[in-house]
Write an enzyme that holds these catalytic residues in place. Structure first.
Site, PDB file in Angstrom:
ATOM      1  N   LYS A   1       0.858  -1.183   0.000  1.00 35.71           N
ATOM      2  CA  LYS A   1       0.000   0.000   0.000  1.00 35.71           C
ATOM      3  C   LYS A   1       0.887   1.224   0.000  1.00 35.71           C
ATOM      4  CE  LYS A   1      -2.254   1.658   3.671  1.00 35.71           C
ATOM      5  NZ  LYS A   1      -3.270   1.848   4.721  1.00 35.71           N
TER       6      LYS A   1
ATOM      7  N   ASN B   1     -14.003  13.583  23.023  1.00 36.76           N
ATOM      8  CA  ASN B   1     -13.127  14.068  21.966  1.00 36.76           C
ATOM      9  C   ASN B   1     -12.482  15.371  22.426  1.00 36.76           C
ATOM     10  OD1 ASN B   1     -12.318  13.652  19.059  1.00 36.76           O
ATOM     11  ND2 ASN B   1     -13.051  15.763  18.938  1.00 36.76           N
TER      12      ASN B   1
ATOM     13  N   MET C   1      -5.890   2.467  18.626  1.00 35.67           N
ATOM     14  CA  MET C   1      -5.779   2.371  17.172  1.00 35.67           C
ATOM     15  C   MET C   1      -5.161   3.597  16.514  1.00 35.67           C
ATOM     16  SD  MET C   1      -7.088  -0.602  17.083  1.00 35.67           S
ATOM     17  CE  MET C   1      -7.072  -0.861  15.317  1.00 35.67           C
TER      18      MET C   1
ATOM     19  N   ASP D   1       0.643   5.249  15.164  1.00 35.80           N
ATOM     20  CA  ASP D   1       1.329   4.500  14.106  1.00 35.80           C
ATOM     21  C   ASP D   1       2.610   5.182  13.652  1.00 35.80           C
ATOM     22  OD1 ASP D   1       0.279   6.704  12.865  1.00 35.80           O
ATOM     23  OD2 ASP D   1      -0.840   5.595  11.333  1.00 35.80           O
TER      24      ASP D   1
END
Length: 320
Positions: free
Chosen positions: A67, A159, A219, A222
């Site tokens: 990707k 949030n 999640m 990264d």
């Protein structure tokens, strides 16, 4: 080669298909049948963009590819989402390119599928309250996947920009669930499963926030420097990830590893739980899945969508 444009992905790839593909590739990784290649990720010095490649080879499914893409933070002025990517598949027997697939929606679906897989194997029994940290583009996909594959009765959320919480409220309403905006201490105390999906560079969910049996799917981290969780929370939890080395270098566990409160021996690949080599949650009060995102996930969902597109006449054959 086959081309499957971004515009066709929504009508082809279902959450169920994404879940099955991601679960299967995690299992193949655990059996040593699939491996990810080193990640390339660079700031290109233009438009503040991050660009890179994630690739790998799954010998069990004969899936080879990469990707290419990244994060363009100024894309709003072009009417585009910030995350942009394309998946390229190759014939492992000849090296010829076999497919090019729009990767934007697939990335969101496979990321959501990964957290849902982690909840399937690691959530506390009878989990009813889903906690969401983050209300960006991917949060809706995360909530939908969690609810589709779980038995949640309520969603609570936080949030850093409260005006964005309407996305979570609207998504919960579409799923037929009540939603409540809460602060982080309440979220940590009440949620049975917590999904964090932000781009934070400092801890948001602290050790003292989390009470009782809880599973956390982290999640958002990264890249080196990103962080969503208190390292003290990581240090007291039972830890799982998609790929151990990546979680310790660019994932959520990088910070506790740097403080030497955890090591590689403390982290288990989720695939080991899937294939029955690890008990999973066991007697742990808190489990954490660090979803760093691996190339094999992208290849798995792209390969699945190419087959669906060919079956439904939505793939275009071109010669290069």
């Amino acid at each position: 080669m086959w081309v499957v444009p971004e515009s066709e992905i929504a009508g082809l790839m279902t959450p169920e298909a994404a879940f099955d593909a991601v679960e299967a590739v995690f299992a193949a990784m655990a059996r040593g049948e699939a491996r990810n290649f080193p990640v390339v990720r660079e700031a290109i010095g233009h438009e503040d963009a991050l660009y890179g490649f994630k690739g790998g080879f799954d010998a069990s499914g004969l899936t080879l590819g990469l990707k290419a893409g990244g994060y363009w933070p100024n894309n709003q002025k072009h009417g585009l989402i910030n995350h942009q990517s394309t998946v390229f598949l190759f014939d492992p027997d000849t090296g010829r390119v076999s497919a090019a697939v729009g990767g934007n929606l697939l990335t969101a679906l496979r990321t959501a599928a990964a957290s849902a897989v982690s909840s399937k194997y690691l959530a506390p029994k009878g989990a009813k309250v889903l906690g969401m940290i983050g209300a960006g583009h991917q949060s809706a996909f995360q909530m939908c996947a969690a609810v589709r594959f779980g038995s949640f009765e309520k969603v609570i959320g936080w949030n850093p920009h409260p005006e964005m919480l309407s996305r979570l409220a609207d998504t919960a309403a579409e799923l037929g669930l009540p939603f409540e905006a809460v602060d982080l201490p309440q979220l940590g105390a009440e949620a049975d499963v917590i999904i964090s999906i932000t781009s934070a560079f400092e801890p948001l969910l602290m050790d003292g926030h989390v009470q009782g049996p809880t599973h956390i799917a982290a999640m958002g981290t990264d890249t080196k420097g990103k962080q969503e969780l208190d390292p003290a929370l990581v240090a007291r939890a039972r830890l799982f990830t998609d790929e151990v080395a990546q979680s310790l270098s660019i994932g959520e566990f990088q910070h506790a590893a740097a403080q030497k409160t955890i090591s590689a021996q403390d982290v288990t690949a989720i695939g080991q739980v899937i294939i029955g080599n690890h008990a999973g949650r066991g007697d742990a009060e808190v489990t954490i899945f660090d979803g760093t995102g691996v190339g094999l996930q992208d290849l798995a969902v792209a390969s699945a969508v190419v087959e669906l597109a060919k079956q439904q006449g939505k793939a275009t054959r071109v010669e290069i």
